[in-house]
Design a protein around this motif. Structure first.
Motif, PDB file in Angstrom:
ATOM      1  N   GLY A 209      69.822 -57.947 -29.652  1.00  0.00           N
ATOM      2  CA  GLY A 209      69.080 -59.008 -30.318  1.00  0.00           C
ATOM      3  C   GLY A 209      68.590 -60.062 -29.343  1.00  0.00           C
ATOM      4  N   ALA A 210      67.480 -60.704 -29.692  1.00  0.00           N
ATOM      5  CA  ALA A 210      66.916 -61.791 -28.887  1.00  0.00           C
ATOM      6  C   ALA A 210      66.536 -62.925 -29.823  1.00  0.00           C
ATOM      7  CB  ALA A 210      65.705 -61.309 -28.099  1.00  0.00           C
ATOM      8  N   GLN A 211      66.896 -64.145 -29.447  1.00  0.00           N
ATOM      9  CA  GLN A 211      66.704 -65.302 -30.312  1.00  0.00           C
ATOM     10  C   GLN A 211      65.357 -65.969 -30.043  1.00  0.00           C
ATOM     11  OE1 GLN A 211      69.099 -66.423 -32.615  1.00  0.00           O
ATOM     12  NE2 GLN A 211      67.524 -67.841 -33.367  1.00  0.00           N
ATOM     13  N   LEU A 212      64.632 -66.288 -31.138  1.00  0.00           N
ATOM     14  CA  LEU A 212      63.450 -67.133 -31.035  1.00  0.00           C
ATOM     15  C   LEU A 212      63.827 -68.520 -31.534  1.00  0.00           C
ATOM     16  CD1 LEU A 212      60.457 -67.779 -30.602  1.00  0.00           C
ATOM     17  CD2 LEU A 212      60.019 -66.903 -32.916  1.00  0.00           C
ATOM     18  N   THR A 213      63.690 -69.502 -30.662  1.00  0.00           N
ATOM     19  CA  THR A 213      63.983 -70.889 -31.009  1.00  0.00           C
ATOM     20  C   THR A 213      62.687 -71.681 -31.028  1.00  0.00           C
ATOM     21  OG1 THR A 213      66.163 -70.730 -29.942  1.00  0.00           O
ATOM     22  CG2 THR A 213      65.307 -72.937 -30.404  1.00  0.00           C
TER      23      THR A 213
END
Length: 380
Positions: A209-213
């Motif tokens: 998973g990769a977080q978009l902030t």
């Protein structure tokens, strides 16, 4: 964009002198259906088709990797010539494999014919060699995620956010054929954990998973145009598809345009713009080679930012004019001509009866890839 003059692949011209006796052949057998290349699924049945017409009685056999196949509980040959592999296995307990090149052999009283080779390969899915990375984007800006994975057949890529499929029907979301996910005009609700999903007939795999902030607040303050991601240098083979990325941000939103560094028009045939400014060139040709410039322009002004990438399109060597069989009286000159094209320019080598020809007093090379025989003394 107007279409420019098409540029053909560079050609090589060769001339060789040699008298070759022509032959004709015929037969009473011919294939009406030949086996085709197949990507097989592990432990699943697989059918290879083969149909032939001719004067009966006709017998058919199969070869794999040059060896005749013997019928057993896993290999079944049908009366119509087809071959059934009951449970395809990439690797068997004895170390052998059902993968390989298969050929259908048909025979009757008049002779024998051999089908094309059909390559059977196992469907595979490797691990991700490029995983998506977490990104931070300003409100109204752009975000981008990338993943890459090898498989056979080519895996289909989709994306999930917080475990749910991303709705790519939203114009702000662009899913490129390369698997890249672009998000423009980022909103607070775009925040979350993004995951790349790859699937083909071998199975399904999920990336990390990769977080978009999303940060900042809605603002109408002017921001200079900026290119977050520009086109990469690409080397492709003719008929492939080129994807040239261009992701730009700024306020007001910049207008993305494309041009060629050499000033030639990009053209319109096979050209498509994906999302807010990505360039896709389908079925690339040699004439598409060049440096492409992506420009992000502030609307109504000359303020712009640019990024560029080089596209190199290679073409396999092919004969445009192969040598023709000729006959000449003893003691006269004879010339063979061979014309080939490709990118890079192909090099031509001449063989006689399987042996490489070298220039000498009897054999001369013209145009760097042509041979002329002087005083041919009955040599064929």
């Amino acid at each position: 964009m107007a279409s420019g003059r098409r540029r053909q692949a560079p050609r090589s011209l060769g001339i060789l002198l040699l008298a070759v006796v022509g032959m004709t052949c015929g037969g009473e057998l011919s294939f009406t259906l030949e086996p085709s290349d197949i990507i097989a699924v592990q432990e699943q049945p697989l059918m290879l088709h083969c149909q032939v017409e001719g004067i009966p009685p006709i017998t058919t056999q199969w070869r794999r990797k040059g060896a005749l196949i013997v019928e057993d509980q896993n290999y079944v040959m049908f009366a119509n010539g087809s071959l059934l592999i009951g449970h395809f296995q990439k690797t068997k307990s004895d170390g052998s494999s059902d993968e390989g090149d298969y050929e259908c052999i048909a025979q009757n009283f008049f002779g024998l014919v051999l089908s094309r080779k059909a390559r059977v390969q196992a469907a595979t899915m490797a691990d991700f060699h490029v995983q998506p990375r977490s990104v931070r984007a300003e409100l109204g800006g752009a975000g981008r995620f990338q993943c890459q994975i090898h498989g056979l057949p080519e895996p289909v890529i989709s994306w999930e956010r917080d475990g749910r499929p991303v709705d790519t029907s939203d114009d702000r979301y662009t899913l490129l054929p390369t698997g890249v996910l672009q998000i423009t005009g980022v909103r607070p609700e775009d925040s979350g954990m993004y995951c790349c999903v790859a699937h083909n007939s071998a199975g399904v795999k999920h990336s990390t998973g990769a977080q978009l902030t999303v940060s900042g607040s809605q603002s109408s303050v002017y921001k200079e145009p900026m290119i977050l991601v520009g086109p990469e240098n690409l080397t492709l083979t003719v008929h492939q598809t080129a994807i040239l990325e261009c992701v730009a941000t700024g306020y007001p939103r910049p207008i993305v345009s494309w041009s060629r560094l050499d000033g030639r028009p990009i053209g319109v045939e096979g050209i498509q713009v994906l999302g807010t400014g990505n360039l896709m060139i389908s079925d690339v040709r040699v004439q598409h080679s060049g440096v492409y410039v992506c420009a992000a322009n502030k609307p109504g002004t000359r303020v712009r930012r640019t990024a560029q990438g080089r596209l190199v399109v290679q073409a396999p060597a092919e004969f445009v004019q192969p040598p023709q069989s000729i006959a000449r009286p003893v003691g006269t000159n004879a010339i063979f001509t061979c014309l080939a094209q490709g990118e890079p320019v192909p090099q031509i080598t001449w063989l006689k009866n399987g042996q490489m020809l070298e220039p000498d007093g009897h054999v001369k090379l013209r145009n760097n890839n042509s041979f002329s025989f002087g005083q041919l003394r009955g040599v064929a």
